[in-house]
Design a protein around this motif. Structure first.
Motif, PDB file in Angstrom:
ATOM      1  N   VAL A  94      12.202   9.420   3.184  1.00 42.57           N
ATOM      2  CA  VAL A  94      13.376   9.062   1.965  1.00 42.57           C
ATOM      3  C   VAL A  94      14.575   9.654   3.078  1.00 42.57           C
ATOM      4  CG1 VAL A  94      14.103  10.310   0.036  1.00 42.57           C
ATOM      5  CG2 VAL A  94      11.708   9.663   0.305  1.00 42.57           C
ATOM      6  N   ARG A  95      15.663   8.644   2.367  1.00 44.26           N
ATOM      7  CA  ARG A  95      16.992   8.945   2.969  1.00 44.26           C
ATOM      8  C   ARG A  95      17.757  10.225   2.215  1.00 44.26           C
ATOM      9  NH1 ARG A  95      20.139   6.701   6.799  1.00 44.26           N
ATOM     10  NH2 ARG A  95      18.439   4.948   6.793  1.00 44.26           N
ATOM     11  N   ARG A  96      18.400  11.336   2.607  1.00 43.64           N
ATOM     12  CA  ARG A  96      19.448  12.124   1.891  1.00 43.64           C
ATOM     13  C   ARG A  96      20.544  11.555   1.668  1.00 43.64           C
ATOM     14  NH1 ARG A  96      17.421  15.135   6.220  1.00 43.64           N
ATOM     15  NH2 ARG A  96      19.461  15.290   7.200  1.00 43.64           N
ATOM     16  N   ILE A  97      21.439  12.163   0.796  1.00 40.38           N
ATOM     17  CA  ILE A  97      22.844  11.898   0.865  1.00 40.38           C
ATOM     18  C   ILE A  97      23.622  13.054   1.792  1.00 40.38           C
ATOM     19  CG2 ILE A  97      22.917  10.958  -1.368  1.00 40.38           C
ATOM     20  CD1 ILE A  97      23.964  13.457  -2.351  1.00 40.38           C
ATOM     21  N   THR A  98      22.890  13.842   2.304  1.00 39.37           N
ATOM     22  CA  THR A  98      23.558  14.919   3.304  1.00 39.37           C
ATOM     23  C   THR A  98      23.591  14.268   4.626  1.00 39.37           C
ATOM     24  OG1 THR A  98      21.377  16.029   3.369  1.00 39.37           O
ATOM     25  CG2 THR A  98      23.220  16.888   1.711  1.00 39.37           C
ATOM     26  N   GLY A  99      24.514  14.706   5.147  1.00 38.22           N
ATOM     27  CA  GLY A  99      24.282  14.354   6.866  1.00 38.22           C
ATOM     28  C   GLY A  99      23.334  14.888   7.617  1.00 38.22           C
ATOM     29  N   GLY A 100      23.383  14.807   8.943  1.00 34.62           N
ATOM     30  CA  GLY A 100      22.353  15.446   9.836  1.00 34.62           C
ATOM     31  C   GLY A 100      21.279  14.390  10.368  1.00 34.62           C
ATOM     32  N   GLY A 101      20.230  14.811  10.895  1.00 38.53           N
ATOM     33  CA  GLY A 101      19.068  13.947  11.594  1.00 38.53           C
ATOM     34  C   GLY A 101      17.733  13.990  10.592  1.00 38.53           C
ATOM     35  N   SER A 102      16.822  13.650  11.227  1.00 38.30           N
ATOM     36  CA  SER A 102      15.579  13.656  10.656  1.00 38.30           C
ATOM     37  C   SER A 102      14.893  14.912  10.629  1.00 38.30           C
ATOM     38  CB  SER A 102      14.888  12.467  11.220  1.00 38.30           C
ATOM     39  OG  SER A 102      14.672  12.699  12.657  1.00 38.30           O
ATOM     40  N   VAL A 103      14.303  15.214   9.578  1.00 37.68           N
ATOM     41  CA  VAL A 103      13.609  16.456   9.362  1.00 37.68           C
ATOM     42  C   VAL A 103      12.219  16.212   8.737  1.00 37.68           C
ATOM     43  CG1 VAL A 103      13.681  18.804   8.012  1.00 37.68           C
ATOM     44  CG2 VAL A 103      15.795  17.380   8.732  1.00 37.68           C
ATOM     45  N   PHE A 104      11.270  16.848   9.336  1.00 44.25           N
ATOM     46  CA  PHE A 104       9.873  16.954   8.858  1.00 44.25           C
ATOM     47  C   PHE A 104       9.688  18.175   8.064  1.00 44.25           C
ATOM     48  CE2 PHE A 104       5.409  18.427   9.572  1.00 44.25           C
ATOM     49  CZ  PHE A 104       4.716  17.365   8.677  1.00 44.25           C
ATOM     50  N   HIS A 105       9.225  17.808   6.659  1.00 44.85           N
ATOM     51  CA  HIS A 105       8.967  19.123   5.471  1.00 44.85           C
ATOM     52  C   HIS A 105       7.344  19.030   5.511  1.00 44.85           C
ATOM     53  CE1 HIS A 105      13.246  18.775   4.550  1.00 44.85           C
ATOM     54  NE2 HIS A 105      12.969  17.576   4.661  1.00 44.85           N
ATOM     55  N   ASP A 106       7.001  20.079   5.834  1.00 40.82           N
ATOM     56  CA  ASP A 106       5.496  20.271   5.861  1.00 40.82           C
ATOM     57  C   ASP A 106       4.834  21.062   4.547  1.00 40.82           C
ATOM     58  OD1 ASP A 106       2.731  20.837   6.255  1.00 40.82           O
ATOM     59  OD2 ASP A 106       2.933  21.495   8.431  1.00 40.82           O
ATOM     60  N   ARG A 164      22.118  10.830   6.008  1.00 44.56           N
ATOM     61  CA  ARG A 164      22.856   9.659   5.277  1.00 44.56           C
ATOM     62  C   ARG A 164      23.150   8.573   6.138  1.00 44.56           C
ATOM     63  NH1 ARG A 164      24.277   5.931   3.059  1.00 44.56           N
ATOM     64  NH2 ARG A 164      25.579   5.477   1.367  1.00 44.56           N
ATOM     65  N   PHE A 165      23.513   8.583   7.403  1.00 47.51           N
ATOM     66  CA  PHE A 165      23.940   7.736   8.202  1.00 47.51           C
ATOM     67  C   PHE A 165      23.120   7.239   9.518  1.00 47.51           C
ATOM     68  CE2 PHE A 165      27.706   9.315   6.186  1.00 47.51           C
ATOM     69  CZ  PHE A 165      28.015   8.164   5.377  1.00 47.51           C
ATOM     70  N   GLN A 166      21.743   8.067   9.462  1.00 41.18           N
ATOM     71  CA  GLN A 166      20.811   7.900  10.514  1.00 41.18           C
ATOM     72  C   GLN A 166      19.913   6.668  10.514  1.00 41.18           C
ATOM     73  OE1 GLN A 166      22.565  10.661  12.195  1.00 41.18           O
ATOM     74  NE2 GLN A 166      20.557  10.616  13.307  1.00 41.18           N
ATOM     75  N   SER A 167      19.398   6.213  11.677  1.00 40.81           N
ATOM     76  CA  SER A 167      18.637   5.140  11.774  1.00 40.81           C
ATOM     77  C   SER A 167      17.021   5.652  11.697  1.00 40.81           C
ATOM     78  CB  SER A 167      18.861   4.294  13.157  1.00 40.81           C
ATOM     79  OG  SER A 167      17.802   3.487  13.539  1.00 40.81           O
ATOM     80  N   VAL A 168      16.469   5.047  10.553  1.00 42.79           N
ATOM     81  CA  VAL A 168      14.943   5.253  10.753  1.00 42.79           C
ATOM     82  C   VAL A 168      14.222   4.917  11.865  1.00 42.79           C
ATOM     83  CG1 VAL A 168      12.861   5.007   9.276  1.00 42.79           C
ATOM     84  CG2 VAL A 168      15.136   5.471   8.225  1.00 42.79           C
ATOM     85  N   LYS A 169      14.478   3.832  12.552  1.00 38.97           N
ATOM     86  CA  LYS A 169      13.652   3.232  13.473  1.00 38.97           C
ATOM     87  C   LYS A 169      13.823   4.111  14.670  1.00 38.97           C
ATOM     88  CE  LYS A 169      12.859  -1.528  12.179  1.00 38.97           C
ATOM     89  NZ  LYS A 169      13.387  -2.779  12.360  1.00 38.97           N
TER      90      LYS A 169
END
Length: 249
Positions: free
Chosen positions: A69-81, A48-53
């Motif tokens: 796509v931005r989540r409404i949950t916290g945490g960082g970036s995740v790759f979904h294969d 939710r609050f991470q910087s894409v760049k």
């Protein structure tokens, strides 16, 4: 509790469904819900609050046709294969179990079926830190959470055959972060069921997780309501399908 069978769909649809279920649960329209799903095409979700760049190699993601796509949950970036990862999601009232009142305990309570599933395969899985599951010291699953009006939404990954070379190319993992974990590369930090010597098809991974969640919770198969589907469509338009939301600073 309701179980929604596997949905394979674009990331904006999956994130909209999770939020729609949460809103419907807050309003008392639906029961506590567990679902399993797959992102198609392979996608990146960002906290939710991470910087894409800062967190995502957008150029590489676009080149590979990987939406962000931005989540409404916290945490960082995740790759979904699409070819090697299943995502779980639990939407549940905080009053379901005493463990849910405590943040760390709640992560472990809700992601417990993933640890059990890995143990069913003979893998030595355990929790690490706040929200990771590790096998032989390497991360195989991570979860993220948000809470609203007494309802928790927690979702996370189950990497059975994730292509780590693609993950490494689209996510920006800082050298400092790797150093903190005592490793030099993402390959030393992350693993999959396949890398641990067990090959699973998507169907096998799905059945494994489904059975584990059915053992852990009093689940009954169900489906999304018309209300949730309409709300999800609205959320795609307002948020998850909207570049302003996804790429905001």
């Amino acid at each position: 509790m309701r179980f929604i069978p596997l949905i394979v769909a674009r990331p904006e649809v999956q994130m909209a469904i999770d939020e729609a279920i949460m809103r419907a649960r807050i309003e008392g329209r639906v029961p506590d819900t567990v679902r399993l799903y797959v992102f198609k095409p392979s996608s990146v979700t960002i906290g939710r609050f991470q910087s894409v760049k800062h967190d995502v190699n957008l150029e590489k993601a676009r080149e590979l046709g990987i939406p962000v796509v931005r989540r409404i949950t916290g945490g960082g970036s995740v790759f979904h294969d699409e070819y090697g990862e299943i995502t779980y999601s639990v939407i549940i009232g905080e009053d379901y179990h005493p463990a849910l009142k405590n943040i760390q305990e709640s992560y472990r309570f809700l992601a417990g079926p993933l640890v059990d599933a890995l143990k069913d395969l003979g893998l030595n899985a355990e929790f690490s830190g706040l929200n990771d599951i590790i096998v032989n010291g390497k991360k195989i699953s991570g979860s993220a959470q948000t809470r609203r009006k007494g309802v928790i939404l927690q979702h996370g990954t189950f990497m059975y055959s994730t292509r780590l070379e693609v993950l490494a190319s689209v996510l920006k993992v800082s050298k400092e972060k790797l150093k903190d974990k005592g490793v030099k590369s993402i390959y030393e930090r992350v693993t999959t069921v396949e890398r641990e010597g067990i090959k699973l098809s998507r169907e096998e991974a799905y059945e494994l997780l489904k059975n584990s969640f059915f053992r852990a919770f009093p689940l009954e198969p169900g489906e999304l309501t018309d209300y949730e589907l309409e709300l999800a469509e609205k959320l795609i338009e307002e948020r998850y399908g909207n570049e302003r939301w996804n790429l905001m600073k």
